[in-house]
Design a protein around this motif. Structure first.
Motif, PDB file in Angstrom:
ATOM      1  N   LEU A  97       4.934 -14.817 -17.539  1.00  0.00           N
ATOM      2  CA  LEU A  97       4.290 -15.252 -16.301  1.00  0.00           C
ATOM      3  C   LEU A  97       3.027 -16.020 -16.625  1.00  0.00           C
ATOM      4  N   ASP A  98       2.846 -17.138 -15.966  1.00  0.00           N
ATOM      5  CA  ASP A  98       1.620 -17.897 -16.115  1.00  0.00           C
ATOM      6  C   ASP A  98       0.496 -17.126 -15.429  1.00  0.00           C
ATOM      7  N   LEU A  99      -0.728 -17.413 -15.804  1.00  0.00           N
ATOM      8  CA  LEU A  99      -1.860 -16.646 -15.302  1.00  0.00           C
ATOM      9  C   LEU A  99      -1.976 -16.696 -13.780  1.00  0.00           C
ATOM     10  N   ASN A 100      -1.625 -17.799 -13.166  1.00  0.00           N
ATOM     11  CA  ASN A 100      -1.719 -17.869 -11.701  1.00  0.00           C
ATOM     12  C   ASN A 100      -0.814 -16.830 -11.031  1.00  0.00           C
ATOM     13  N   HIS A 101       0.306 -16.498 -11.669  1.00  0.00           N
ATOM     14  CA  HIS A 101       1.187 -15.460 -11.125  1.00  0.00           C
ATOM     15  C   HIS A 101       0.571 -14.074 -11.289  1.00  0.00           C
ATOM     16  N   TRP A 102      -0.125 -13.862 -12.398  1.00  0.00           N
ATOM     17  CA  TRP A 102      -0.805 -12.588 -12.591  1.00  0.00           C
ATOM     18  C   TRP A 102      -1.893 -12.408 -11.532  1.00  0.00           C
ATOM     19  N   TYR A 103      -2.603 -13.485 -11.204  1.00  0.00           N
ATOM     20  CA  TYR A 103      -3.620 -13.398 -10.151  1.00  0.00           C
ATOM     21  C   TYR A 103      -2.972 -13.037  -8.816  1.00  0.00           C
ATOM     22  N   ALA A 104      -1.861 -13.665  -8.498  1.00  0.00           N
ATOM     23  CA  ALA A 104      -1.168 -13.375  -7.237  1.00  0.00           C
ATOM     24  C   ALA A 104      -0.677 -11.929  -7.206  1.00  0.00           C
ATOM     25  N   LEU A 105      -0.141 -11.441  -8.314  1.00  0.00           N
ATOM     26  CA  LEU A 105       0.331 -10.062  -8.378  1.00  0.00           C
ATOM     27  C   LEU A 105      -0.843  -9.085  -8.315  1.00  0.00           C
ATOM     28  N   GLY A 106      -1.958  -9.450  -8.918  1.00  0.00           N
ATOM     29  CA  GLY A 106      -3.156  -8.612  -8.841  1.00  0.00           C
ATOM     30  C   GLY A 106      -3.656  -8.476  -7.419  1.00  0.00           C
ATOM     31  N   ASP A 107      -3.643  -9.574  -6.687  1.00  0.00           N
ATOM     32  CA  ASP A 107      -4.048  -9.527  -5.279  1.00  0.00           C
ATOM     33  C   ASP A 107      -3.096  -8.637  -4.477  1.00  0.00           C
ATOM     34  N   LEU A 122      -1.296  -6.145  -5.660  1.00  0.00           N
ATOM     35  CA  LEU A 122      -1.534  -4.772  -6.099  1.00  0.00           C
ATOM     36  C   LEU A 122      -2.769  -4.189  -5.428  1.00  0.00           C
ATOM     37  N   ALA A 123      -3.778  -5.020  -5.215  1.00  0.00           N
ATOM     38  CA  ALA A 123      -5.026  -4.574  -4.586  1.00  0.00           C
ATOM     39  C   ALA A 123      -4.914  -4.481  -3.067  1.00  0.00           C
ATOM     40  N   GLY A 124      -3.751  -4.857  -2.523  1.00  0.00           N
ATOM     41  CA  GLY A 124      -3.549  -4.782  -1.084  1.00  0.00           C
ATOM     42  C   GLY A 124      -4.050  -5.994  -0.326  1.00  0.00           C
ATOM     43  N   ASN A 125      -4.274  -7.077  -1.055  1.00  0.00           N
ATOM     44  CA  ASN A 125      -4.763  -8.307  -0.437  1.00  0.00           C
ATOM     45  C   ASN A 125      -3.895  -9.484  -0.887  1.00  0.00           C
ATOM     46  N   PRO A 126      -2.586  -9.438  -0.564  1.00  0.00           N
ATOM     47  CA  PRO A 126      -1.682 -10.485  -1.068  1.00  0.00           C
ATOM     48  C   PRO A 126      -1.951 -11.854  -0.446  1.00  0.00           C
ATOM     49  N   GLN A 127      -1.772 -12.886  -1.262  1.00  0.00           N
ATOM     50  CA  GLN A 127      -1.874 -14.264  -0.779  1.00  0.00           C
ATOM     51  C   GLN A 127      -0.653 -14.600   0.078  1.00  0.00           C
ATOM     52  N   ASN A 128       0.432 -13.882  -0.171  1.00  0.00           N
ATOM     53  CA  ASN A 128       1.708 -14.123   0.498  1.00  0.00           C
ATOM     54  C   ASN A 128       2.447 -12.781   0.534  1.00  0.00           C
ATOM     55  N   PRO A 129       3.050 -12.407   1.656  1.00  0.00           N
ATOM     56  CA  PRO A 129       3.775 -11.122   1.720  1.00  0.00           C
ATOM     57  C   PRO A 129       4.881 -10.997   0.671  1.00  0.00           C
ATOM     58  N   ASP A 130       5.454 -12.111   0.260  1.00  0.00           N
ATOM     59  CA  ASP A 130       6.503 -12.070  -0.767  1.00  0.00           C
ATOM     60  C   ASP A 130       5.977 -11.562  -2.107  1.00  0.00           C
TER      61      ASP A 130
END
Length: 102
Positions: free
Chosen positions: A11-21, A23-31
């Motif tokens: 996974l590229d780092l941008n995907h890790w950031y999205a998954l981190g968000d 995980l923290a309950g603040n997703p950029q996208n519900p998917d």
């Protein structure tokens, strides 16, 4: 019958950031929440490995936003289980030598 080897997914780092968000309950996208849950299941069953690379560590340390960096790191720890594309000793050794040249 031989057990199939797990799939390696980089996974590229941008995907890790999205998954981190997510995980923290603040997703950029519900998917992203759905993907995180699916990825967790695959990791727990030993079906998929999400390895980290030296580049992940380098780029993550360059992010000045602590909360953003920490959320990504939490997702990395959860899904990668600290499996790296190179042995950890090589990664740390490289980082130390790189830092000494700066």
């Amino acid at each position: 019958m031989a057990t199939p080897l797990p799939l390696m997914v980089y996974l590229d780092l941008n995907h890790w950031y999205a998954l981190g968000d997510a995980l923290a309950g603040n997703p950029q996208n519900p998917d992203h929440v759905t993907a995180l849950k699916q990825f967790q299941g695959h990791v727990e069953r030993g079906e998929v490995i999400f390895p980290l690379s030296t580049v992940h560590y380098m780029e993550l340390t360059e992010n000045p936003r602590d909360a953003h960096r920490e959320r990504a790191a939490d997702a990395m720890a959860l899904l990668s289980r600290f499996v790296t594309m190179a042995p950890g000793s090589k990664t740390v050794s490289y980082m130390v030598s790189l830092r000494s040249r700066l």
